[in-house]
Design a protein around this motif. Structure first.
Motif, mmCIF file in Angstrom:
data_model
loop_
_atom_site.group_PDB
_atom_site.id
_atom_site.type_symbol
_atom_site.label_atom_id
_atom_site.label_comp_id
_atom_site.label_asym_id
_atom_site.label_seq_id
_atom_site.Cartn_x
_atom_site.Cartn_y
_atom_site.Cartn_z
ATOM 1 N N THR A 1 0.846 -1.196 0.000
ATOM 2 C CA THR A 1 0.000 0.000 0.000
ATOM 3 C C THR A 1 0.887 1.252 0.000
ATOM 4 O OG1 THR A 1 -0.138 0.168 2.413
ATOM 5 C CG2 THR A 1 -1.777 -1.237 1.311
ATOM 6 N N ALA A 2 0.269 2.381 -0.308
ATOM 7 C CA ALA A 2 1.027 3.639 -0.374
ATOM 8 C C ALA A 2 1.654 3.983 0.975
ATOM 9 C CB ALA A 2 0.115 4.769 -0.843
ATOM 10 N N ALA A 3 0.887 3.809 2.059
ATOM 11 C CA ALA A 3 1.421 4.138 3.383
ATOM 12 C C ALA A 3 2.546 3.186 3.767
ATOM 13 C CB ALA A 3 0.304 4.094 4.426
ATOM 14 N N THR A 4 2.433 1.914 3.385
ATOM 15 C CA THR A 4 3.513 0.964 3.667
ATOM 16 C C THR A 4 4.790 1.369 2.961
ATOM 17 O OG1 THR A 4 2.027 -0.901 4.097
ATOM 18 C CG2 THR A 4 4.258 -1.433 3.353
ATOM 19 N N ARG A 5 4.664 1.825 1.712
ATOM 20 C CA ARG A 5 5.856 2.276 0.998
ATOM 21 C C ARG A 5 6.479 3.474 1.709
ATOM 22 N NH1 ARG A 5 8.769 5.184 -2.221
ATOM 23 N NH2 ARG A 5 9.902 4.194 -3.946
ATOM 24 N N ASN A 6 5.649 4.407 2.141
ATOM 25 C CA ASN A 6 6.172 5.596 2.834
ATOM 26 C C ASN A 6 6.883 5.214 4.128
ATOM 27 O OD1 ASN A 6 5.127 7.270 0.844
ATOM 28 N ND2 ASN A 6 3.232 7.686 1.952
ATOM 29 N N LEU A 7 6.295 4.301 4.894
ATOM 30 C CA LEU A 7 6.935 3.863 6.137
ATOM 31 C C LEU A 7 8.233 3.104 5.857
ATOM 32 C CD1 LEU A 7 3.872 2.704 8.266
ATOM 33 C CD2 LEU A 7 5.359 4.636 8.755
ATOM 34 N N CYS A 8 8.217 2.247 4.838
ATOM 35 C CA CYS A 8 9.423 1.473 4.515
ATOM 36 C C CYS A 8 10.583 2.380 4.108
ATOM 37 C CB CYS A 8 9.127 0.483 3.396
ATOM 38 S SG CYS A 8 8.281 -1.030 3.939
ATOM 39 N N SER A 9 10.276 3.519 3.521
ATOM 40 C CA SER A 9 11.359 4.413 3.109
ATOM 41 C C SER A 9 12.181 4.867 4.303
ATOM 42 C CB SER A 9 10.797 5.616 2.349
ATOM 43 O OG SER A 9 10.029 6.445 3.202
ATOM 44 N N TYR A 10 11.565 4.927 5.475
ATOM 45 C CA TYR A 10 12.306 5.254 6.697
ATOM 46 C C TYR A 10 12.788 3.993 7.419
ATOM 47 C CZ TYR A 10 10.447 10.000 6.224
ATOM 48 O OH TYR A 10 10.149 11.265 5.766
ATOM 49 N N MET A 11 11.923 2.989 7.494
ATOM 50 C CA MET A 11 12.232 1.831 8.329
ATOM 51 C C MET A 11 13.365 0.987 7.758
ATOM 52 S SD MET A 11 8.402 0.766 9.553
ATOM 53 C CE MET A 11 8.971 -0.412 10.786
ATOM 54 N N LEU A 12 13.402 0.812 6.440
ATOM 55 C CA LEU A 12 14.473 0.016 5.852
ATOM 56 C C LEU A 12 15.808 0.746 5.912
ATOM 57 C CD1 LEU A 12 12.670 -1.615 2.791
ATOM 58 C CD2 LEU A 12 13.091 -2.577 5.061
ATOM 59 N N MET A 13 15.770 2.066 5.748
ATOM 60 C CA MET A 13 17.007 2.842 5.902
ATOM 61 C C MET A 13 17.514 2.759 7.341
ATOM 62 S SD MET A 13 17.994 4.218 3.030
ATOM 63 C CE MET A 13 18.932 5.694 3.457
ATOM 64 N N ASP A 14 16.604 2.859 8.296
ATOM 65 C CA ASP A 14 16.979 2.744 9.705
ATOM 66 C C ASP A 14 17.552 1.362 9.987
ATOM 67 O OD1 ASP A 14 16.708 3.917 12.564
ATOM 68 O OD2 ASP A 14 15.701 1.973 12.721
ATOM 69 N N SER A 15 16.941 0.338 9.411
ATOM 70 C CA SER A 15 17.435 -1.026 9.597
ATOM 71 C C SER A 15 18.842 -1.181 9.019
ATOM 72 C CB SER A 15 16.477 -2.020 8.932
ATOM 73 O OG SER A 15 16.912 -3.351 9.107
ATOM 74 N N GLY A 16 19.080 -0.609 7.829
ATOM 75 C CA GLY A 16 20.422 -0.657 7.248
ATOM 76 C C GLY A 16 21.448 0.024 8.135
ATOM 77 N N HIS A 17 21.065 1.144 8.727
ATOM 78 C CA HIS A 17 21.953 1.864 9.648
ATOM 79 C C HIS A 17 22.295 1.001 10.863
ATOM 80 C CE1 HIS A 17 23.718 5.102 11.944
ATOM 81 N NE2 HIS A 17 22.782 5.017 12.875
ATOM 82 N N ILE A 18 21.285 0.308 11.408
ATOM 83 C CA ILE A 18 21.512 -0.561 12.568
ATOM 84 C C ILE A 18 22.456 -1.702 12.200
ATOM 85 C CG2 ILE A 18 20.404 -2.239 14.108
ATOM 86 C CD1 ILE A 18 17.965 -0.338 14.135
ATOM 87 N N HIS A 19 22.278 -2.307 11.017
ATOM 88 C CA HIS A 19 23.178 -3.386 10.588
ATOM 89 C C HIS A 19 24.615 -2.875 10.468
ATOM 90 C CE1 HIS A 19 20.213 -6.463 10.051
ATOM 91 N NE2 HIS A 19 19.503 -5.750 9.210
ATOM 92 N N GLU A 20 24.769 -1.691 9.923
ATOM 93 C CA GLU A 20 26.116 -1.120 9.797
ATOM 94 C C GLU A 20 26.743 -0.894 11.169
ATOM 95 O OE1 GLU A 20 25.507 2.410 7.555
ATOM 96 O OE2 GLU A 20 25.431 1.395 5.623
ATOM 97 N N GLN A 21 25.961 -0.346 12.106
ATOM 98 C CA GLN A 21 26.473 -0.085 13.453
ATOM 99 C C GLN A 21 26.842 -1.378 14.168
ATOM 100 O OE1 GLN A 21 23.364 2.337 15.326
ATOM 101 N NE2 GLN A 21 24.796 4.042 15.351
ATOM 102 N N ASP A 22 25.956 -2.366 14.069
ATOM 103 C CA ASP A 22 26.202 -3.645 14.747
ATOM 104 C C ASP A 22 27.478 -4.302 14.240
ATOM 105 O OD1 ASP A 22 23.962 -3.356 16.270
ATOM 106 O OD2 ASP A 22 22.742 -4.835 15.197
ATOM 107 N N VAL A 23 27.688 -4.270 12.927
ATOM 108 C CA VAL A 23 28.875 -4.898 12.353
ATOM 109 C C VAL A 23 30.139 -4.114 12.702
ATOM 110 C CG1 VAL A 23 30.055 -5.319 10.154
ATOM 111 C CG2 VAL A 23 27.757 -6.203 10.535
ATOM 112 N N ALA A 24 30.038 -2.794 12.760
ATOM 113 C CA ALA A 24 31.199 -1.988 13.156
ATOM 114 C C ALA A 24 31.642 -2.360 14.572
ATOM 115 C CB ALA A 24 30.862 -0.503 13.076
ATOM 116 N N TYR A 25 30.669 -2.511 15.489
ATOM 117 C CA TYR A 25 30.999 -2.915 16.863
ATOM 118 C C TYR A 25 31.561 -4.335 16.884
ATOM 119 C CZ TYR A 25 30.354 -4.359 21.708
ATOM 120 O OH TYR A 25 30.565 -4.859 22.973
ATOM 121 N N LEU A 26 30.916 -5.243 16.148
ATOM 122 C CA LEU A 26 31.355 -6.638 16.135
ATOM 123 C C LEU A 26 32.764 -6.767 15.576
ATOM 124 C CD1 LEU A 26 30.569 -9.615 16.577
ATOM 125 C CD2 LEU A 26 29.613 -9.618 14.262
#
Length: 468
Positions: free
Chosen positions: A85-110
């Motif tokens: 849905t349109a709202a799901t796409r809008n939310l994913c534009s933030y949530m997937l970017m945030d998730s990518g940021h978390i993966h980058e941070q976690d791997v940097a610490y690891l």
């Protein structure tokens, strides 16, 4: 036609189901599996099929356990369309970017720890760049707008009421070489009929095959009205002590419900005049998306806005949305009673850890648990009453009051699940599959469904497949 269950099968995470028909492969959700770090990385990295062979993905909603492995799927060769849905796409534009940021941070610490042990570095599951690239493949479609997504497959999204943009997935399928036809209904996550903000879930008259969530198949929720009264009592009790209310909350859905409840309580003069801080960049961005979609708001919200002087369910004079790290740190120096709502909802990472660290040893304060808490999380340890907890590797005494309100779940409870499925024609229904639930919840719901005349009920394990 074949249906294979690859995630959220006898568990509540990593939703992913593969439909194969007419030489096409359609993936229903592509969620992240969330669990112990080592298991999580390996399972999410190694998809149980070749992504390049998938024709299309259908997303039920934006929560990470339903959408969060999309960037990895695309990174590994999926080139098709992602329907949502349109709202799901809008939310994913933030949530997937945030998730990518978390993966980058976690791997940097690891990798810091691995360097100390002379071990080779590891790569993140995906990066922010991967998440950004995957967004190009998302296509937003309105509710009740049938669209052909593959040969012989028509998709219709139907209001699910779980979070903003959440949809039931209706697939009308015709298999060419046999001439057989089916209506497959995938629930994603089923919302609540008494949601304070969103339109209620819609029921169905008939379907041949149903894939249904079962998260709360063994329990009932308290009402939102009762939850709001308990929120009022916690806020007033803490304010009288001159303390702070610290609330770990999921950034999407839970935060907005809490803000609206506080808005209502403030407008009615039911709580002390107390400042509220939403301290989570993702929650701030998600709230912007909620503001963009007033068509999703229910009649209660519209009535509230018409009767008062509030222009939005998410805004009033005492609330401040915090994006800046510097401003987030300043909150620790406040001496007046305040409410701080911050992510992560299970208190496992994010800014909430800093607020807990700075406030958990003060008996004037309250830690308010309003979200589901998985085992082995800090939120679960607090909810279970542990008196000493570790935050950032240091031990803290839990002197703050710890309260829990169960009424803010966005999932239908046992009564709601039975209500949703009860309108289906039992004679036409061929197979009913229960997913997205712990075994105890599934088994309880399974038994109740059989007692109500549903005969072909299954609880598939991961990797199980069925042919029709």
């Amino acid at each position: 036609m074949r249906l294979t269950f690859f995630g959220a099968a006898r568990e509540v995470t990593g939703s992913m189901h593969l439909l194969e028909v007419n030489g096409e492969r359609i993936l229903l959700d592509c969620g992240l599996f969330q669990g112990h770090r080592a298991d999580t990385y390996e399972r999410n990295l190694h998809l149980p099929f070749d992504p390049a062979t998938v024709s299309a993905v259908v997303l039920s909603h934006a929560h990470i356990d339903h959408s969060g492995n999309l960037p990895n799927l695309c990174k590994q060769g999926f080139r098709g369309d992602v329907w949502c849905t349109a709202a799901t796409r809008n939310l994913c534009s933030y949530m997937l970017m945030d998730s990518g940021h978390i993966h980058e941070q976690d791997v940097a610490y690891l990798n810091k720890q691995r360097r100390k042990r002379n071990e080779p570095p590891v790569e993140p599951l995906y990066t922010q760049a991967d998440a950004l690239a995957s967004l190009e493949q998302l296509i937003g479609v309105g509710f009740q707008r049938p669209i052909r997504i593959a040969d012989g497959v028509q998709l219709t999204f139907v209001q699910a009421g779980h979070i903003l943009g959440a949809a039931f997935v209706q697939l009308d399928i015709r298999e060419f070489h046999t001439g057989k036809s089916w209506r497959l209904l995938y629930s994603g996550d089923i919302g609540r009929w008494d949601s304070p903000i969103l339109q209620p879930p819609q029921n169905f008259d008939e379907a041949d095959i149903v894939i249904m969530e079962s998260t709360y198949g063994d329990r009932l929720h308290e009402s939102y009205a009762d939850a709001r009264k308990r929120l009022r009592d916690v806020v007033n009790r803490t304010a009288r002590r001159r303390g702070k209310v610290i609330i770990p909350a999921f950034a999407v859905g839970r935060t907005q419900e809490l803000v609206y409840a506080l808005n209502q309580l403030d407008a009615g003069g039911d709580i002390h005049a107390i400042r509220v801080f939403v301290d989570s960049p993702l929650a701030v961005n998600a709230t912007d998306v909620f503001r963009m979609h007033p068509e999703a708001w229910n009649d209660e919200v519209r009535q509230f806005l018409m009767e008062g002087e509030r222009r939005s369910p998410f805004d009033y004079p005492l609330i401040e949305y915090v994006r800046d790290v510097r401003r987030s740190k300043q909150l620790n120096n406040l001496s007046d009673p305040v409410i701080i709502i911050s992510a992560n909802g299970m208190a496992e990472n994010g800014r909430i850890l800093h607020h807990l660290k700075n406030n958990i040893e003060d008996p004037r304060n309250t830690v308010l648990i309003v979200s589901f808490q998985a085992e082995n999380t800090l939120g679960r340890r607090l909810k279970d009453g542990e008196k000493r907890v570790r935050i950032f590797g240091e031990t803290y005494e839990v002197r703050a009051e710890v309260e829990s309100i169960e009424g803010y779940s966005a999932h239908a409870d046992q009564r709601g699940l039975l209500n949703w499925v009860s309108t289906l024609n039992r004679q036409k229904l061929q197979q009913l599959f229960l997913v997205h639930g712990e075994p105890s919840a599934m088994e309880t719901l399974h038994q109740l469904l059989q007692e109500k005349g549903f005969r072909q009920v299954h609880t598939p394990a991961r990797g199980d497949f069925f042919e029709f």
